[in-house]
Design a protein around this motif. Sequence first.
Motif, short mmCIF file in Angstrom:
data_model
loop_
_atom_site.label_atom_id
_atom_site.label_comp_id
_atom_site.label_asym_id
_atom_site.label_seq_id
_atom_site.Cartn_x
_atom_site.Cartn_y
_atom_site.Cartn_z
N ASP A 26 16.39 5.42 7.26
CA ASP A 26 15.76 4.16 6.88
C ASP A 26 14.89 4.31 5.65
O ASP A 26 14.74 3.36 4.87
N HIS A 27 14.32 5.50 5.48
CA HIS A 27 13.41 5.72 4.35
C HIS A 27 14.00 6.67 3.30
O HIS A 27 13.28 7.20 2.46
N ASP A 28 15.31 6.87 3.39
CA ASP A 28 16.03 7.67 2.40
C ASP A 28 15.40 9.04 2.20
O ASP A 28 15.22 9.52 1.08
N ARG A 29 15.08 9.68 3.31
CA ARG A 29 14.48 11.01 3.28
C ARG A 29 15.40 12.00 4.01
O ARG A 29 15.85 11.75 5.12
N ALA A 30 15.70 13.12 3.37
CA ALA A 30 16.46 14.21 4.00
C ALA A 30 17.67 13.68 4.75
O ALA A 30 17.82 13.90 5.96
N ILE A 31 18.57 12.99 4.05
CA ILE A 31 19.72 12.36 4.70
C ILE A 31 20.62 13.38 5.38
O ILE A 31 21.19 13.11 6.45
N ASP A 32 20.75 14.57 4.79
CA ASP A 32 21.57 15.59 5.43
C ASP A 32 21.01 15.98 6.80
O ASP A 32 21.75 16.12 7.78
N LEU A 33 19.71 16.15 6.86
CA LEU A 33 19.07 16.46 8.14
C LEU A 33 19.23 15.30 9.10
O LEU A 33 19.52 15.49 10.29
N ALA A 34 19.05 14.08 8.59
CA ALA A 34 19.20 12.90 9.44
C ALA A 34 20.59 12.85 10.07
O ALA A 34 20.73 12.56 11.26
N ASP A 60 0.86 -1.18 0.00
CA ASP A 60 0.00 0.00 0.00
C ASP A 60 0.90 1.24 0.00
O ASP A 60 1.10 1.89 1.02
N ILE A 61 1.43 1.55 -1.17
CA ILE A 61 2.46 2.58 -1.29
C ILE A 61 1.95 3.96 -0.91
O ILE A 61 2.65 4.73 -0.24
N GLU A 62 0.74 4.27 -1.29
CA GLU A 62 0.20 5.59 -0.95
C GLU A 62 0.06 5.75 0.56
O GLU A 62 0.39 6.79 1.13
N ALA A 63 -0.47 4.71 1.20
CA ALA A 63 -0.60 4.76 2.67
C ALA A 63 0.77 4.83 3.31
O ALA A 63 0.97 5.50 4.32
N ALA A 64 1.74 4.13 2.72
CA ALA A 64 3.11 4.14 3.27
C ALA A 64 3.71 5.53 3.19
O ALA A 64 4.31 6.01 4.16
N LYS A 65 3.56 6.18 2.04
CA LYS A 65 4.10 7.53 1.89
C LYS A 65 3.44 8.49 2.87
O LYS A 65 4.11 9.35 3.47
N SER A 66 2.14 8.34 3.03
CA SER A 66 1.42 9.18 3.98
C SER A 66 1.90 8.93 5.40
O SER A 66 2.03 9.86 6.21
N ALA A 67 2.17 7.67 5.72
CA ALA A 67 2.64 7.32 7.06
C ALA A 67 4.03 7.89 7.31
O ALA A 67 4.33 8.35 8.42
N VAL A 68 4.88 7.86 6.29
CA VAL A 68 6.22 8.45 6.43
C VAL A 68 6.10 9.95 6.72
O VAL A 68 6.77 10.49 7.61
N ASP A 69 5.24 10.60 5.97
CA ASP A 69 5.03 12.04 6.19
C ASP A 69 4.49 12.31 7.59
O ASP A 69 4.85 13.31 8.22
N ARG A 70 3.67 11.40 8.08
CA ARG A 70 3.09 11.62 9.41
C ARG A 70 4.17 11.48 10.50
O ARG A 70 4.15 12.20 11.50
N VAL A 71 5.10 10.55 10.31
CA VAL A 71 6.19 10.42 11.28
C VAL A 71 7.02 11.69 11.31
O VAL A 71 7.38 12.20 12.37
N ILE A 72 7.33 12.21 10.12
CA ILE A 72 8.12 13.45 10.04
C ILE A 72 7.36 14.60 10.69
O ILE A 72 7.93 15.41 11.43
N MET A 91 13.23 21.29 7.76
CA MET A 91 14.05 21.56 6.59
C MET A 91 13.54 22.83 5.93
O MET A 91 12.36 22.94 5.62
N HIS A 92 14.41 23.81 5.77
CA HIS A 92 14.03 25.05 5.11
C HIS A 92 15.03 25.33 3.98
O HIS A 92 16.22 25.46 4.21
N ASP A 93 14.51 25.35 2.74
CA ASP A 93 15.37 25.63 1.58
C ASP A 93 16.57 24.69 1.53
O ASP A 93 17.69 25.08 1.19
N GLY A 94 16.33 23.40 1.91
CA GLY A 94 17.39 22.42 1.83
C GLY A 94 18.39 22.49 2.97
O GLY A 94 19.39 21.77 2.97
N THR A 95 18.15 23.35 3.95
CA THR A 95 19.08 23.50 5.05
C THR A 95 18.50 22.87 6.30
O THR A 95 17.34 23.06 6.62
N ALA A 96 19.32 22.12 7.02
CA ALA A 96 18.86 21.47 8.24
C ALA A 96 18.90 22.44 9.41
O ALA A 96 19.87 23.15 9.60
N HIS A 97 17.81 22.48 10.14
CA HIS A 97 17.74 23.31 11.34
C HIS A 97 17.32 22.41 12.49
O HIS A 97 16.22 21.86 12.48
N VAL A 98 18.16 22.22 13.46
CA VAL A 98 17.86 21.35 14.58
C VAL A 98 17.64 22.18 15.82
O VAL A 98 18.43 23.06 16.15
#
Length: 439
Positions: free
Chosen positions: A316-324, A274-286, A295-302
Amino acid sequence: MFCPIVRIAGTGLFLWVGVGFAQEGTPEAPAPAANPAVTAPASPVSADAWVRLGDLQMQRARNTVQHDFTAASNAYTKALALDPNDGRARLGMAWVKNSEHDFAAGKEWAEKALEIDPKLQDAYSLMGDGAMELGDYEGALKYFQKALDLSADLASYSRAAHLMWLTGQSGRARLMMQRAIDAGGPFPENTAWCRAELATMHLQDGATLAAEKQIEIALKEAPRNPRVLAAQGRILAAKSDWSGAIAAYRQSVEVTPTHDALAALADLYFVTGDIEAAKSAVDRVIAFHADHAHMHDGTAHVHGPGNAQLALFLADHDRAIDLALVEGEAACKAFPNIGSFDALAWCQFKKGNHEAAREAMRKAMAWHTPDPLLYFHMGMIEAALGDTRGARSDLSRALQLNPRFHPRHAPEAVEKLASLVTVPEPVAQLPAAAAAESP
């Protein structure tokens, strides 16, 4: 190697805790910290009454895994205003600060509580919790030993169990957690929490039936506890009951959204296609961590000390590796424990920094924690570095502990292990002349 001993108070039983050579971490929240009163007055008029109200507010937060401790903090503050020397109010503030992950402040308040009453067991327990989060195992051992000596109960037993599990003493950890359950607590959530922890320990060892038994009882004790429901989801996922696991995690999230349940749902949706649900779930975790990092303009702010959970999930989900990576590095600096170093290692791996990944992973695994995911991470890193022997050993260890340790990563481990075919060494050939002379 440092091998301290945990002595169980009043039993004459000593347990060895084998400790490795680097850092420690706590993948789960600390065990129950105190035994609050069952009821609180409607209109507190004394320091004692305000303390009881604060304790009740903290227990309510535990019951639903809430992270807002303002009401409890206010109650303890009012108690201290009425009586600055109330040891239990100071202890309550230590509990609040630890729950907010301000362990330095938590230790300070616990020490202030001990100034009033040197026999406040929970003060030592709370300082031990902080020491574990900060990677100080020897310090944690001393604090927990003192707590056990003062009173061997659910709180002290469960902490000793968690310490043992983190340091590779899985059998003794299960024994101690069972002692915590047998000791019981004033609220159903207390023993249910311990059963969920014991179930997780069993599951890490591949003992699915034993894990199921504990969760069945825990669900009767606290059927709406989100941590228990999440543990049920994890067990069902290990049995490849994807629909049952998703339902359990959804129930957990309905009570209170937590990182573990939300992240697990994302993995399960990917596994079920269920790829759509998976993508939505990833967004919900973030989004769940949105107040912490952006993330603002590609820059990590912690903001804050770093978030190992978010770092590991993003990698794990290959999202925003620089921020990770920024999050992982900040988490290791603030909380140099197993979870932080594991997250940093996985971020470095996904970034392609394999040597740095192995260095961080060695710190994460130094205590020999029997967590299959740690061995999986190390095995994948070693494979990327061309260390076939090491990769085969660690991936095999992950699958030996639990062949279904993760819905996505267990199959990856099997596939990678199958691809790591060891090429046999060529048979040494004698020179022709020497061969002719041989009998």
